[in-house]
Design an enzyme around this catalytic site. Structure first.
Site, PDB file in Angstrom:
ATOM      1  CB  ALA A 240     -41.530 -39.081  26.374  1.00  0.00           C
ATOM      2  CD  GLU A 243     -46.917 -42.711  31.871  1.00  0.00           C
ATOM      3  OE1 GLU A 243     -47.850 -42.674  32.040  1.00  0.00           O
ATOM      4  OE2 GLU A 243     -45.893 -43.150  32.458  1.00  0.00           O
ATOM      5  CB  SER A 245     -43.394 -48.690  25.534  1.00  0.00           C
ATOM      6  OG  SER A 245     -42.683 -48.342  26.593  1.00  0.00           O
ATOM      7  CB  CYS A 355     -44.452 -40.649  18.966  1.00  0.00           C
ATOM      8  SG  CYS A 355     -43.756 -41.735  20.383  1.00  0.00           S
ATOM      9  CD  GLU A 364     -40.248 -50.845  25.185  1.00  0.00           C
ATOM     10  OE1 GLU A 364     -40.828 -51.030  26.245  1.00  0.00           O
ATOM     11  OE2 GLU A 364     -39.398 -49.958  24.651  1.00  0.00           O
TER      12      GLU A 364
END
Length: 404
Positions: A240, A243, A245, A355, A364
């Site tokens: 998770a 995927e 970022s 999230c 990021e």
């Protein structure tokens, strides 16, 4: 692979044929109704197509996943992984989430910021020396590897290619099984087995030689977690975390390159980068849909639901709902800036399942975009069109080469 379209429509939101650009199909669904009958494989459910109704389900206390109560009509391989709190309901969900959330506090993110800067600067320097790079393979993926498996989990930095291969196979496998080919199911099982074996060995090493990274902290908290739960949490964070970022960076930069006026606006006003991330998450979200189950008899959008009824929440459609977002199909990096920003997007979900890794994904993406704007201010796409990874729940570009 087979599916059944809504009774009153001639399109299927999960048709691979619309995968490259599902948004016109979403518009037709929204125009038809906020709630539409659908057969999700062999499960009769309701599609939730518009923002208000999607938000109501995501934030409503009467909605959850229903696996622990035995009432979910969905079959989801993710729910069987020990520690996989993304498919849990309170109070278990909160217990696991609290243990992981310590890695994403403002203090921790501030500590990770210099590392993200160094990693991105090095990757962009290599791209400049070559005259170009692939936004996914040469920037987003190695950055995600450095931050999640290497920094947070203390994994081997030389195994980045394996982590990406496992992560892609498992992420694809989070699509419902009726959307998968037999080879996808086999690859999911193989990748999950290899990943869990690796983390099992890593946990054993960290028990012998304790570390202060997140995985080390989870191991130290042995009174609350079993060995299987620790390994399951590590797998969840790998898949998770990477995927989300990776796809935020890929989809976001792709949107900027397709809208060069917005790229130039960010160059002249870098203070817009943070709100621009919200526009990227609204406009082309890394996660396109999620599932929920009514935990009690309830009502949404004028429709009555019974305990155990399933819904598919089309968050990708909600982000383009013109009832909420003016000029919804226009990519506008100022939409979330100023004193009156747009309504909160659903790109990171809402409610208790918001999230948990969102702060790291934002760090990021902001670092990658800011560095490109400063050091490679005019990247030029090498290809006219892009291909997407086959996953339907996760929306991500396979490759995006640019010259610098």
């Amino acid at each position: 692979m087979s599916s059944t379209t809504p009774a009153d429509l001639t399109l299927d939101p999960f048709d691979p044929g619309i995968h490259a650009d599902p948004y016109p199909a979403y518009r037709r669904l929204r125009d038809a109704a906020a709630l539409l009958p659908y057969r999700f494989g062999d499960v009769p459910v309701t599609l939730v197509t518009r923002y208000e109704e999607c938000a109501a389900v995501l934030t409503g206390s009467d909605w959850g996943h229903g696996y622990s109560a035995g009432i979910s009509p969905f079959r989801d391989a993710t729910a069987a992984i020990p520690g996989s709190f993304v498919r849990m309901d309170p109070p278990d969900h909160g217990r696991y989430r609290k243990l992981v959330a310590k890695a994403f506090t403002p203090k921790t993110i501030a500590e990770l910021t210099p590392l993200a800067g160094r990693v991105v600067d090095d990757l962009v320097s290599k791209g400049l020396a070559r005259g170009g790079l692939d936004i996914l393979h040469d920037l987003a993926v190695p950055l995600a590897v450095a931050m999640i498996p290497v920094r947070l989990l203390g994994a081997d930095p030389n195994r980045g290619a394996e982590f990406r291969r496992w992560q892609l196979a498992i992420a694809r496998g989070t699509d419902p099984d009726w959307l998968l080919e037999p080879a996808d199911v086999t690859e999911r099982a193989t990748a999950a087995g290899a990943c869990m074996a690796y983390f099992g060995e890593l946990v054993a090493r960290k028990r012998a030689e304790p570390t202060t990274d997140l995985l080390g902290q989870l191991i130290a908290d042995g009174d609350h977690l079993t060995e299987a739960e620790i390994i399951g949490l590590a797998l969840l964070l790998l898949v998770a975390g990477m995927e989300t970022s990776i796809n935020l960076i890929g989809n976001g930069i792709h949107a900027l390159l397709r809208n060069p006026d917005q790229w130039e606006l960010l160059r002249s006003r870098p203070e817009l980068i943070a709100p621009a991330l919200d526009e990227m998450l609204r406009y082309d979200a890394p996660t396109q849909f999620t599932i929920r189950v009514a935990l009690a008899d309830t009502e949404v959008g004028g429709k009555q639901f019974r305990r155990g009824d399933g819904v598919v929440v089309l968050t990708g459609s909600a982000g383009r709902d013109e009832r909420v977002f003016a000029n919804a199909d226009t990519f506008d990096v100022t939409r979330y800036a100023g004193n009156r920003p747009a309504r909160k997007h659903l790109g990171f979900s809402l409610g208790v399942h918001f999230c948990v890794g969102a702060p790291l994904a934002r760090l990021e993406a902001e670092t990658a975009i800011r560095t490109l704007l400063e050091r490679a201010p005019r990247p030029v796409p090498v290809v006219d069109s892009v291909e997407y990874q086959p996953s339907l729940i996760h929306r991500g570009i396979a490759s995006l080469p640019v010259t610098l």
